[in-house]
Design a protein around this motif. Structure first.
Motif, PDB file in Angstrom:
ATOM      1  N   GLY A   5      -7.984  51.330 137.938  1.00  0.00           N
ATOM      2  CA  GLY A   5      -7.221  50.355 138.364  1.00  0.00           C
ATOM      3  C   GLY A   5      -6.391  51.071 139.729  1.00  0.00           C
ATOM      4  O   GLY A   5      -6.903  51.126 140.533  1.00  0.00           O
ATOM      5  N   ARG A   6      -5.418  50.915 139.219  1.00  0.00           N
ATOM      6  CA  ARG A   6      -3.656  51.369 140.143  1.00  0.00           C
ATOM      7  C   ARG A   6      -4.057  52.751 141.236  1.00  0.00           C
ATOM      8  O   ARG A   6      -4.936  53.837 140.061  1.00  0.00           O
ATOM      9  CB  ARG A   6      -1.761  51.684 139.432  1.00  0.00           C
ATOM     10  N   MET A   7      -3.842  53.148 142.145  1.00  0.00           N
ATOM     11  CA  MET A   7      -4.191  53.956 142.916  1.00  0.00           C
ATOM     12  C   MET A   7      -2.846  54.914 143.633  1.00  0.00           C
ATOM     13  O   MET A   7      -2.217  53.477 144.404  1.00  0.00           O
ATOM     14  CB  MET A   7      -5.115  54.272 144.223  1.00  0.00           C
ATOM     15  N   LEU A   8      -2.562  55.578 142.918  1.00  0.00           N
ATOM     16  CA  LEU A   8      -1.213  55.867 143.700  1.00  0.00           C
ATOM     17  C   LEU A   8      -0.764  57.055 144.566  1.00  0.00           C
ATOM     18  O   LEU A   8      -1.635  58.030 144.569  1.00  0.00           O
ATOM     19  CB  LEU A   8      -0.124  56.502 142.666  1.00  0.00           C
ATOM     20  N   VAL A   9      -0.445  57.002 145.391  1.00  0.00           N
ATOM     21  CA  VAL A   9      -0.501  58.367 146.396  1.00  0.00           C
ATOM     22  C   VAL A   9       1.421  58.266 146.834  1.00  0.00           C
ATOM     23  O   VAL A   9       2.156  58.199 146.799  1.00  0.00           O
ATOM     24  CB  VAL A   9      -0.860  58.124 148.037  1.00  0.00           C
ATOM     25  N   THR A  52      -7.026  69.573 154.304  1.00  0.00           N
ATOM     26  CA  THR A  52      -7.565  67.739 154.118  1.00  0.00           C
ATOM     27  C   THR A  52      -6.667  67.809 152.627  1.00  0.00           C
ATOM     28  O   THR A  52      -7.198  69.072 151.858  1.00  0.00           O
ATOM     29  CB  THR A  52      -9.102  68.119 153.687  1.00  0.00           C
ATOM     30  N   PRO A  53      -6.540  67.332 152.164  1.00  0.00           N
ATOM     31  CA  PRO A  53      -5.626  65.702 150.742  1.00  0.00           C
ATOM     32  C   PRO A  53      -6.108  66.762 150.247  1.00  0.00           C
ATOM     33  O   PRO A  53      -8.258  65.934 149.891  1.00  0.00           O
ATOM     34  CB  PRO A  53      -5.544  64.797 151.401  1.00  0.00           C
ATOM     35  N   ARG A  54      -6.420  67.216 148.843  1.00  0.00           N
ATOM     36  CA  ARG A  54      -7.224  67.300 147.693  1.00  0.00           C
ATOM     37  C   ARG A  54      -7.312  66.272 146.796  1.00  0.00           C
ATOM     38  O   ARG A  54      -5.502  66.447 146.371  1.00  0.00           O
ATOM     39  CB  ARG A  54      -6.935  69.072 147.051  1.00  0.00           C
ATOM     40  N   LEU A  55      -8.136  65.316 146.170  1.00  0.00           N
ATOM     41  CA  LEU A  55      -7.449  64.586 145.320  1.00  0.00           C
ATOM     42  C   LEU A  55      -7.501  65.158 144.116  1.00  0.00           C
ATOM     43  O   LEU A  55      -8.160  66.501 143.466  1.00  0.00           O
ATOM     44  CB  LEU A  55      -8.601  62.936 145.592  1.00  0.00           C
ATOM     45  N   PRO A  56      -6.961  64.331 142.996  1.00  0.00           N
ATOM     46  CA  PRO A  56      -6.999  64.754 141.126  1.00  0.00           C
ATOM     47  C   PRO A  56      -8.379  64.547 141.097  1.00  0.00           C
ATOM     48  O   PRO A  56      -9.043  63.861 141.205  1.00  0.00           O
ATOM     49  CB  PRO A  56      -5.518  64.089 140.688  1.00  0.00           C
ATOM     50  N   ILE A  57      -8.498  65.460 139.519  1.00  0.00           N
ATOM     51  CA  ILE A  57      -9.431  65.563 138.991  1.00  0.00           C
ATOM     52  C   ILE A  57      -9.030  64.521 137.972  1.00  0.00           C
ATOM     53  O   ILE A  57      -8.220  64.530 136.934  1.00  0.00           O
ATOM     54  CB  ILE A  57      -9.538  66.961 138.349  1.00  0.00           C
ATOM     55  N   VAL A  58     -10.430  63.813 137.967  1.00  0.00           N
ATOM     56  CA  VAL A  58     -10.143  62.404 137.308  1.00  0.00           C
ATOM     57  C   VAL A  58     -11.178  62.582 136.046  1.00  0.00           C
ATOM     58  O   VAL A  58     -12.297  62.221 136.536  1.00  0.00           O
ATOM     59  CB  VAL A  58     -10.022  61.168 137.255  1.00  0.00           C
ATOM     60  N   ASP A  59     -11.355  62.595 134.682  1.00  0.00           N
ATOM     61  CA  ASP A  59     -12.378  62.559 134.011  1.00  0.00           C
ATOM     62  C   ASP A  59     -13.411  61.432 134.041  1.00  0.00           C
ATOM     63  O   ASP A  59     -12.440  60.399 133.634  1.00  0.00           O
ATOM     64  CB  ASP A  59     -11.866  62.810 132.049  1.00  0.00           C
ATOM     65  N   ASP A  98      -7.995  54.766 136.290  1.00  0.00           N
ATOM     66  CA  ASP A  98      -6.437  54.958 137.357  1.00  0.00           C
ATOM     67  C   ASP A  98      -6.878  56.711 138.129  1.00  0.00           C
ATOM     68  O   ASP A  98      -6.705  56.939 137.381  1.00  0.00           O
ATOM     69  CB  ASP A  98      -4.490  55.010 136.839  1.00  0.00           C
ATOM     70  N   ILE A  99      -6.535  56.292 139.596  1.00  0.00           N
ATOM     71  CA  ILE A  99      -5.790  57.270 140.202  1.00  0.00           C
ATOM     72  C   ILE A  99      -4.610  57.916 139.972  1.00  0.00           C
ATOM     73  O   ILE A  99      -3.636  57.125 141.191  1.00  0.00           O
ATOM     74  CB  ILE A  99      -6.343  57.351 141.239  1.00  0.00           C
ATOM     75  N   PRO A 100      -3.809  59.286 139.398  1.00  0.00           N
ATOM     76  CA  PRO A 100      -2.875  59.617 139.562  1.00  0.00           C
ATOM     77  C   PRO A 100      -1.840  59.924 140.721  1.00  0.00           C
ATOM     78  O   PRO A 100      -2.541  60.517 141.780  1.00  0.00           O
ATOM     79  CB  PRO A 100      -3.323  60.968 138.145  1.00  0.00           C
ATOM     80  N   ALA A 101      -1.677  59.766 140.360  1.00  0.00           N
ATOM     81  CA  ALA A 101      -0.518  60.051 142.272  1.00  0.00           C
ATOM     82  C   ALA A 101      -0.800  61.822 142.384  1.00  0.00           C
ATOM     83  O   ALA A 101      -1.508  62.560 141.646  1.00  0.00           O
ATOM     84  CB  ALA A 101       1.593  60.034 142.064  1.00  0.00           C
TER      85      ALA A 101
END
Length: 107
Positions: A5-9, A52-59, A98-101
């Motif tokens: 879904g939405r990818m937020l940064v 290096t940016p760390r992306l959030p954990i998404v189950d 959705d990849i959260p902010a």
């Protein structure tokens, strides 16, 4: 099938007034099958990131850092520097995601 879904940064940018930083987040595909991997690109234009940016954990999704690339081009006589962080995005189980902010420190 995994549907992204939405990818937020969420960007916290500490900028000098003369610079305008652009952030782009793109994937090779908006859909990923369970067990399939696609590339995810996080690009920073005219900014310098710290580490290096760390992306959030998404189950249900897995992110693996695959490196970075840098380029410098001149547009209308002005240099533009782009740093692109490359991630492997793997769908671990079917669902809509959705990849959260997340925070990205840019100067």
């Amino acid at each position: 099938m995994v549907v992204l879904g939405r990818m937020l940064v969420l960007v916290f940018a500490f900028l000098q007034t003369a610079y305008a930083v652009e952030i782009h987040l793109e994937a090779d595909s908006k859909t990923v099958r369970e067990g399939e991997t696609v590339a995810l690109y996080l690009s920073v234009v005219d900014g310098v990131t710290r580490g290096t940016p760390r992306l959030p954990i998404v189950d249900g999704l897995s992110f693996a850092n695959r490196g970075r690339k840098q380029s410098l081009v001149t547009i209308n006589g002005k240099p533009a520097r782009t740093t692109t962080f490359i991630y492997a995005l793997t769908g671990l189980k079917a669902g809509d995601y959705d990849i959260p902010a997340f925070t990205l420190n840019v100067s």
